[in-house]
Design a protein around this motif. Structure first.
Motif, PDB file in Angstrom:
ATOM      1  N   VAL A   9       3.188  -1.864 -18.134  1.00 47.23           N
ATOM      2  CA  VAL A   9       3.912  -1.413 -16.941  1.00 47.23           C
ATOM      3  C   VAL A   9       3.753  -2.498 -15.887  1.00 47.23           C
ATOM      4  N   LEU A  10       4.873  -3.043 -15.427  1.00 45.19           N
ATOM      5  CA  LEU A  10       4.852  -4.127 -14.457  1.00 45.19           C
ATOM      6  C   LEU A  10       5.471  -3.664 -13.149  1.00 45.19           C
ATOM      7  N   THR A  11       4.784  -3.951 -12.050  1.00 43.48           N
ATOM      8  CA  THR A  11       5.318  -3.604 -10.727  1.00 43.48           C
ATOM      9  C   THR A  11       5.339  -4.802  -9.785  1.00 43.48           C
ATOM     10  N   ASP A  12       4.788  -5.933 -10.240  1.00 45.00           N
ATOM     11  CA  ASP A  12       4.681  -7.101  -9.371  1.00 45.00           C
ATOM     12  C   ASP A  12       4.796  -8.367 -10.222  1.00 45.00           C
ATOM     13  N   VAL A  13       5.761  -9.194  -9.920  1.00 43.70           N
ATOM     14  CA  VAL A  13       5.968 -10.427 -10.677  1.00 43.70           C
ATOM     15  C   VAL A  13       4.739 -11.330 -10.602  1.00 43.70           C
ATOM     16  N   GLU A  14       4.058 -11.327  -9.464  1.00 44.54           N
ATOM     17  CA  GLU A  14       2.903 -12.206  -9.266  1.00 44.54           C
ATOM     18  C   GLU A  14       1.766 -11.901 -10.228  1.00 44.54           C
ATOM     19  N   GLN A  15       1.671 -10.668 -10.702  1.00 40.59           N
ATOM     20  CA  GLN A  15       0.585 -10.278 -11.598  1.00 40.59           C
ATOM     21  C   GLN A  15       1.045 -10.096 -13.046  1.00 40.59           C
ATOM     22  N   ALA A  16       2.296 -10.416 -13.318  1.00 38.59           N
ATOM     23  CA  ALA A  16       2.856 -10.123 -14.635  1.00 38.59           C
ATOM     24  C   ALA A  16       2.480 -11.140 -15.703  1.00 38.59           C
ATOM     25  N   GLY A 120      -8.500  -5.324  -6.623  1.00 41.71           N
ATOM     26  CA  GLY A 120      -8.467  -6.688  -6.107  1.00 41.71           C
ATOM     27  C   GLY A 120      -7.693  -6.718  -4.797  1.00 41.71           C
ATOM     28  N   GLU A 121      -7.839  -7.813  -4.074  1.00 47.53           N
ATOM     29  CA  GLU A 121      -7.214  -7.918  -2.757  1.00 47.53           C
ATOM     30  C   GLU A 121      -5.694  -7.885  -2.825  1.00 47.53           C
ATOM     31  N   ASP A 122      -5.122  -8.405  -3.905  1.00 45.98           N
ATOM     32  CA  ASP A 122      -3.670  -8.508  -3.995  1.00 45.98           C
ATOM     33  C   ASP A 122      -3.051  -7.367  -4.795  1.00 45.98           C
ATOM     34  N   ARG A 123      -3.809  -6.299  -5.066  1.00 49.74           N
ATOM     35  CA  ARG A 123      -3.303  -5.202  -5.872  1.00 49.74           C
ATOM     36  C   ARG A 123      -2.605  -4.163  -5.001  1.00 49.74           C
ATOM     37  N   GLY A 124      -1.473  -3.655  -5.503  1.00 46.98           N
ATOM     38  CA  GLY A 124      -0.759  -2.613  -4.788  1.00 46.98           C
ATOM     39  C   GLY A 124      -1.421  -1.263  -4.991  1.00 46.98           C
ATOM     40  N   ALA A 125      -1.019  -0.302  -4.191  1.00 48.65           N
ATOM     41  CA  ALA A 125      -1.612   1.030  -4.268  1.00 48.65           C
ATOM     42  C   ALA A 125      -1.285   1.726  -5.581  1.00 48.65           C
TER      43      ALA A 125
END
Length: 279
Positions: A9-16, A120-125
């Motif tokens: 499940v992907l919600t952010d390109v930066e973490q994909a 992590g600091e860059d993780r979404g809710a």
């Protein structure tokens, strides 16, 4: 039985990218099909301001989530399309309060769900609820991948956090495709009980069961020299150059099926290698 249906499940390109790299490595090693669910998440709590909100505000959040889903889907299709594996990808939009229902439904039909580290600091809710939904509502095993982890098709060394719990045993059974392929599996027992049938041979019965599946086992009995068990497991994973940690996922909640408990949360916060969990 190998994993044949892999899902992320992907919600952010930066973490994909790290997750897709791991998904591809597993699909190649297991001759599996990889599915990517690309979600745009409306992170607002609409119910708190619905009475005073106008249609433009609600439409703006929906438009933003739709654009995020489209961007993530385009990235996943391009990335997976170059891999040579069998894959599919689709997008959708969900409110954060209803996210679990969509993830759980898809996870139920997957052999393994591969997800990014939820803390992590860059993780979404939405990162933590996605892991919880796959584990507790979808009843699927989850492989959590740290950002810096190297893609793993076949693990060399696998460490098992063994505490004789039902959750740990379920994780071990579901991790069997990894355990059979590993060069060595270390059964890690921390402060074994002084009373009980296994007090003289902690981990012995588990080792016997796994060896009958062709798993090469060693038993490491450790003292609880640190306050948190997760810190001991992480340190031992570094000392043994482990590629994968298998452990039970523990949760608690009176309001829903479960949320991640403190021990599981601490493990995922600090893990430097992929963590395989099931509940």
């Amino acid at each position: 039985m190998p994993y044949k249906s892999l899902m992320t499940v992907l919600t952010d390109v930066e973490q994909a990218r790290p997750v897709l790299d791991q998904l591809i490595a597993l699909a190649e090693a297991q001759d599996a099909h990889a599915d990517a669910l690309c979600l745009g998440v409306d992170r607002t709590q609409t119910g708190y301001y619905y009475a005073g909100a106008n249609a433009m505000i609600l439409q703006e959040t929906l438009t933003r989530a739709t654009a995020e889903a489209a961007d993530t889907l385009a990235f996943a299709r391009d990335y997976l399309g170059k891999s040579g594996i069998r894959w599919s990808a689709e997008d959708g939009v969900a409110q954060i309060a209803d996210l679990g229902r969509h993830v759980a439904h898809r996870a139920r039909f997957s052999d393994l769900v591969v997800l990014p580290k939820p803390y992590g600091e860059d993780r979404g809710a939405e990162a933590e609820p996605i892991v919880e939904a796959a584990l507790f509502e979808g009843h699927a095993p989850v492989l959590v991948v740290p950002d810096a982890a190297k893609p793993m098709g076949k693990p060399g060394t696998v460490n098992i956090g063994w505490n004789e719990s039902v959750e740990a045993m379920r994780s071990i059974r579901l991790a069997m495709p990894f355990l059979r392929e590993a060069d060595v599996v270390r059964i890690v027992v921390i402060d074994p009980p002084k009373h009980g049938p296994d007090r003289s041979d902690p981990g012995g019965l588990l080792s016997q069961m796994l060896s009958r599946h062709g798993v090469k086992c060693e038993i490491d009995v450790l003292s609880k020299t640190m306050t948190r068990v997760s810190d001991i497991l992480n340190r031992h994973a570094t000392d043994t150059a482990a590629d994968l940690l298998v452990m039970g996922a523990y949760g608690h909640s009176r309001f829903r099926e479960a949320i991640l408990g403190g021990a599981t949360r601490n493990m995922l916060e600090q893990a430097a290698i992929p963590v395989f969990m099931a509940h």
